[in-house]
Scaffold this motif. Structure first.
Motif, PDB file in Angstrom:
ATOM      1  N   UNK A 169      25.321  44.715  43.685  1.00 13.14           N
ATOM      2  CA  UNK A 169      26.514  44.582  44.507  1.00 13.14           C
ATOM      3  C   UNK A 169      27.718  45.138  43.751  1.00 13.14           C
ATOM      4  N   UNK A 170      28.689  45.642  44.483  1.00 10.33           N
ATOM      5  CA  UNK A 170      29.876  46.215  43.874  1.00 10.33           C
ATOM      6  C   UNK A 170      31.116  45.726  44.607  1.00 10.33           C
ATOM      7  N   UNK A 171      32.179  45.525  43.849  1.00 10.28           N
ATOM      8  CA  UNK A 171      33.486  45.170  44.399  1.00 10.28           C
ATOM      9  C   UNK A 171      34.503  46.159  43.849  1.00 10.28           C
ATOM     10  N   UNK A 172      35.228  46.808  44.759  1.00  8.22           N
ATOM     11  CA  UNK A 172      36.170  47.848  44.363  1.00  8.22           C
ATOM     12  C   UNK A 172      37.564  47.481  44.829  1.00  8.22           C
ATOM     13  N   UNK A 173      38.535  47.548  43.890  1.00  3.86           N
ATOM     14  CA  UNK A 173      39.931  47.229  44.182  1.00  3.86           C
ATOM     15  C   UNK A 173      40.817  48.387  43.754  1.00  3.86           C
ATOM     16  N   UNK A 174      41.798  48.709  44.582  1.00  2.71           N
ATOM     17  CA  UNK A 174      42.783  49.720  44.227  1.00  2.71           C
ATOM     18  C   UNK A 174      44.164  49.182  44.581  1.00  2.71           C
TER      19      UNK A 174
ATOM     20  N   UNK B  15      45.570  47.053  47.872  1.00  2.90           N
ATOM     21  CA  UNK B  15      44.771  47.282  49.070  1.00  2.90           C
ATOM     22  C   UNK B  15      43.642  46.267  49.157  1.00  2.90           C
ATOM     23  N   UNK B  16      43.145  46.006  50.363  1.00  3.96           N
ATOM     24  CA  UNK B  16      42.023  45.063  50.511  1.00  3.96           C
ATOM     25  C   UNK B  16      40.811  45.505  49.698  1.00  3.96           C
ATOM     26  N   UNK B  17      40.081  44.552  49.173  1.00  2.56           N
ATOM     27  CA  UNK B  17      38.892  44.847  48.376  1.00  2.56           C
ATOM     28  C   UNK B  17      37.809  45.485  49.251  1.00  2.56           C
ATOM     29  N   UNK B  18      37.042  46.391  48.649  1.00  2.00           N
ATOM     30  CA  UNK B  18      35.907  47.021  49.315  1.00  2.00           C
ATOM     31  C   UNK B  18      34.634  46.538  48.627  1.00  2.00           C
ATOM     32  N   UNK B  19      33.565  46.381  49.419  1.00  3.08           N
ATOM     33  CA  UNK B  19      32.321  45.839  48.895  1.00  3.08           C
ATOM     34  C   UNK B  19      31.145  46.744  49.260  1.00  3.08           C
ATOM     35  N   UNK B  20      30.084  46.565  48.529  1.00  3.92           N
ATOM     36  CA  UNK B  20      28.861  47.286  48.832  1.00  3.92           C
ATOM     37  C   UNK B  20      27.666  46.621  48.177  1.00  3.92           C
TER      38      UNK B  20
ATOM     39  N   UNK C 282      14.653  50.891  50.623  1.00  5.13           N
ATOM     40  CA  UNK C 282      15.955  50.359  50.220  1.00  5.13           C
ATOM     41  C   UNK C 282      16.836  50.115  51.432  1.00  5.13           C
ATOM     42  N   UNK C 283      17.634  49.060  51.355  1.00  6.50           N
ATOM     43  CA  UNK C 283      18.684  48.757  52.327  1.00  6.50           C
ATOM     44  C   UNK C 283      20.020  48.858  51.607  1.00  6.50           C
ATOM     45  N   UNK C 284      21.013  49.475  52.246  1.00  6.73           N
ATOM     46  CA  UNK C 284      22.319  49.583  51.604  1.00  6.73           C
ATOM     47  C   UNK C 284      23.428  49.455  52.638  1.00  6.73           C
ATOM     48  N   UNK C 285      24.556  48.961  52.181  1.00  5.66           N
ATOM     49  CA  UNK C 285      25.727  48.780  53.035  1.00  5.66           C
ATOM     50  C   UNK C 285      26.959  48.786  52.135  1.00  5.66           C
ATOM     51  N   UNK C 286      27.793  49.818  52.253  1.00  5.80           N
ATOM     52  CA  UNK C 286      29.027  49.899  51.472  1.00  5.80           C
ATOM     53  C   UNK C 286      30.184  50.191  52.418  1.00  5.80           C
ATOM     54  N   UNK C 287      31.351  49.677  52.070  1.00  7.65           N
ATOM     55  CA  UNK C 287      32.516  49.854  52.933  1.00  7.65           C
ATOM     56  C   UNK C 287      33.018  51.289  52.953  1.00  7.65           C
ATOM     57  N   UNK C 288      32.845  52.013  51.852  1.00 10.76           N
ATOM     58  CA  UNK C 288      33.303  53.407  51.787  1.00 10.76           C
ATOM     59  C   UNK C 288      32.614  54.084  50.612  1.00 10.76           C
ATOM     60  N   UNK C 289      32.978  55.343  50.396  1.00 20.99           N
ATOM     61  CA  UNK C 289      32.418  56.073  49.263  1.00 20.99           C
ATOM     62  C   UNK C 289      32.908  55.488  47.940  1.00 20.99           C
ATOM     63  N   UNK C 290      34.062  54.825  47.943  1.00 23.28           N
ATOM     64  CA  UNK C 290      34.573  54.189  46.724  1.00 23.28           C
ATOM     65  C   UNK C 290      33.624  53.117  46.206  1.00 23.28           C
ATOM     66  N   UNK C 291      32.924  52.449  47.099  1.00 20.23           N
ATOM     67  CA  UNK C 291      32.017  51.363  46.708  1.00 20.23           C
ATOM     68  C   UNK C 291      30.559  51.820  46.715  1.00 20.23           C
ATOM     69  N   UNK C 292      30.336  53.095  46.523  1.00 21.13           N
ATOM     70  CA  UNK C 292      28.968  53.639  46.479  1.00 21.13           C
ATOM     71  C   UNK C 292      28.226  53.114  45.251  1.00 21.13           C
TER      72      UNK C 292
END
Length: 698
Positions: free
Chosen positions: A576-581, A584-589, A612-622
């Protein structure tokens, strides 16, 4: 989904047969696991996933086929494995000097600092032979006893991409680069001859998808050709490289071509183990030298000299009045020549390297001097930005450096200082301390001036290039219990000047914490957290300039590997990944996958399968994940968006010396109606790829 699970269960029941198997099968599986872990170490520091890992594959595969004889080896040969640290190597060689040749591999347990995990790591790649190998070999012996391997590989994306569709005359008149000139097929061919680790010769050729083949601008067939001849340990000549080669010295500051490990859970990767001259056999078209080099050894001294001159891609912006000198703004790195625009930049500039390295070596101590000049023909006029105004290289640059390595008992000191003649200074120093087989420490300091000009550098750092950075790294590995290993590091860094996509001085940190549990040979699992934070530009609507904010990414991973029996291995991972900039709201994947691999000495067929199953909010959380592939190839896709991915990689041993690999991979997206963009656009939700490879050994 239910049908797939039922199918996988059937496979498990079908292949779960008790039988007696040779230990060789376990050794081969261990070899594959080690290669995968080494690549994932590199992937931790190369988040684009686009590096060429062929050299690493080839290095460990070679030592698996031709194991190192520990009773007749060298410091450099054991270093090239990259699996044990320099203190362990020094203690092993000292043990042999003091007590004589090893009798069995089990005797390694009596060597100071050699724990069971280290022995297990090197076991697939070493042997113990008390009989000395033949000291000399005639040309006839080399030819008759050498190994020949020839590879042919075909790869294709099955769905049609926009760049390969028919274009109207109006479209091409408006934009001649609107379509690719060649077809969707990718071809690869390679021949290599080896004799022990003393002789290597061969060639490599590749055509990328979209490039022409025996037509149009490519009358000679493949777009890229590479060839090499490499000799090692022939009298006073320690190394001789002709054709395409790589050169690596010191800690990677003054000169280092090719890949290198960075900050990983394995502390020893914080130190570079320079390999000197090595043949180049990959197809990454901007990571090699073309010419020749030689290393001469006498007593404790070694002298290396090399020369390289080859044409490279460049973005040409103008031509001077003599019509022979080009003005160019940058060098090409992609290696693609698929459109008239890309072909226009092909091989436009000649790049020349002239350099050397002098070193004094003893078993536990060495220091060296490196000097390299880089020259670019043409008028180099880079697009100077505020951030790179100090470090931008010129038409001709020279770097000189001093490196050292010293082992005292369980302390290993190492480092390098490098100076650009018309620029700044860069330094790195480190210490590895092995207080006990159960406790290891690492410290690394670095300071790279903003006006240092690294044209081929790959030292430890966080900024991508060894310039404009100061940092301190602290790492620890502890084994409080037999089955548990704790490892981690913390790296603090500062960028005193502006960087690319960062319009202000910034700082940041990077840390990793991992716990590994391996109660037996059948089960192994680990959990880790890795986090990085540093400054980056953020475009704010309505504001004339970018705002510099903190960018933070945190990855959580749990991985478990289990051997059902000697034929079947299972591997599961959830990441799992959590991305913050900034604010801005956090992005997850997240990515969840199941791997199944099957191999048996009694069956010519083997396979590796993943769902594999995957789900990310954007390319930032790849999230990137290594995949099994055909031999000497690699696949490290970015899981981005929402969907599923499946691949099946199979190998069939047709007959002695003939092996066939077939790989099929498919990604299905349920959050879009088209994939990618531009000429790579696919209309639909599915992207699939087929790869076929044939190997002939004789």
């Amino acid at each position: 989904m239910k049908k797939l699970l039922l199918y996988l269960s059937f496979l498990l029941l079908f292949f779960n047969v008790s039988d007696t198997f040779s230990q060789n099968l376990d050794i081969e599986k261990e070899k594959n696991r080690i290669i995968e872990s080494r690549i994932e170490f590199l992937l931790d520091n190369n988040e684009s996933g686009d590096a060429d890992y062929t050299t690493l594959f080839e290095q460990l595969e070679f030592y698996y086929r031709k194991p190192i004889n520990l009773n007749k080896t060298s410091y450099e040969e054991l270093q090239s494995l990259g699996l044990i640290n320099d203190i362990q190597i020094n203690n092993l060689l000292e043990h042999i000097e003091k007590y004589g040749k090893l009798i069995t591999l089990e005797e390694l347990q009596t060597v100071n600092g050699m724990d069971l995990e280290s022995i297990r790591l090197i076991a697939p790649f070493v042997r113990v032979n008390r009989n000395a190998d033949a000291p000399n070999a005639s040309i006839k012996d080399i030819i008759l006893d050498g190994d020949n391997q020839f590879f042919m590989r075909y790869t294709r994306t099955l769905e049609q991409q926009q760049g390969f569709t028919d274009a109207t005359p109006e479209e091409l008149e408006e934009n001649e680069n609107a379509r690719y000139l060649g077809n969707q097929d990718r071809y690869y061919a390679r021949y290599k001859f080896t004799y022990s680790n003393n002789v290597s010769a061969g060639f490599t050729a590749e055509k990328d998808a979209g490039e022409e083949f025996f037509t149009g601008t490519q009358k000679n067939g493949f777009d890229f050709y590479s060839a090499h001849l490499y000799l090692q340990n022939f009298g006073i000549v320690k190394e001789l490289a002709l054709g395409d080669f790589q050169a690596q010295f010191g800690q990677g500051l003054t000169f280092w071509s090719g890949l290198a490990f960075g900050k990983t859970a394995d502390l020893q990767t914080i130190k570079r183990s320079a390999r000197g001259l090595r043949p180049y056999t990959s197809v990454q078209e901007d990571r090699f030298m073309r010419g020749g080099g030689i290393t001469l050894q006498k007593a404790n001294f070694e002298l290396t000299a090399f020369y390289s001159s080859n044409e490279v891609d460049a973005n040409v912006t103008d031509t001077l009045e003599n019509q022979e000198t080009f003005v160019f703004s940058s060098l090409g790195e992609s290696g693609f020549h698929r459109t008239p625009g890309e072909l226009e930049n092909k091989n436009r500039i000649r790049r020349t390297y002239l350099g050397g390295h002098l070193t004094y070596k003893k078993r536990n101590f060495n220091f060296g001097l490196t000097a390299v000049t880089n020259k670019l023909d043409g008028e180099y006029q880079p697009r100077t930005q505020i951030y790179n105004q100090f470090s931008q290289i010129d038409n001709e640059n020279t770097n000189v450096g001093f490196d050292y390595n010293y082992i005292y008992k369980n302390f290993n000191f190492f480092g390098e200082i490098s100076h650009s003649i018309d620029g700044g200074i860069a330094t790195t120093n480190g210490l590895l301390v092995y207080l006990d087989p159960k406790l290891s420490l690492a410290v690394q300091q670095r300071k790279y001036d903003r006006d240092f000009k690294p044209f081929e550098s790959n030292a430890i750092g966080d900024g991508g290039t060894n310039v404009n950075e100061q940092g301190i790294f602290l790492g620890v590995t502890a084994k409080p219990f037999k089955s548990i290993t704790l490892s981690g590091y913390f790296d603090r860094f500062v960028f005193p000047w502006l960087r690319f996509q960062s319009d202000a001085p910034t700082d940041g940190y990077n840390y990793l914490a991992q716990v590994t549990y391996s109660p037996n040979k059948q089960l192994s699992m680990y959990a880790r957290i890795r986090e990085r934070e540093r400054g980056a530009n953020l475009r704010v609507e309505g504001q004339p300039i970018d705002q510099v904010v903190n960018e933070k990414q945190t990855n959580y991973r749990y991985n478990i590997s289990y051997k059902i029996n000697k034929k079947i291995d299972l591997d599961n991972r959830i990441e799992m990944v959590r991305y913050l900039q900034g604010e801005l709201p956090a992005e997850y994947g997240y990515v969840i996958y199941q791997d199944i691999s099957y191999s048996s000495l009694s069956n010519p067929f083997s396979f590796s399968l993943r769902y594999a199953l995957f789900d990310t909010d954007s390319y930032n959380s790849r999230i990137y994940a290594y995949e099994n592939d055909v031999l000497y190839a690699f696949s490290i896709p970015a899981y981005s968006g929402r969907g599923t991915r499946f691949y099946l990689s199979t190998k069939y041993h047709i007959s002695r010396g003939v092996d066939l690999w077939v790989r099929y991979a498919q990604t299905y997206y349920n959050d879009r109606e088209e994939i990618s963009s531009g000429k790579d656009l696919i209309e639909g939700r599915v992207k699939s790829e087929v790869k076929v490879q044939l190997r002939l050994k004789f």
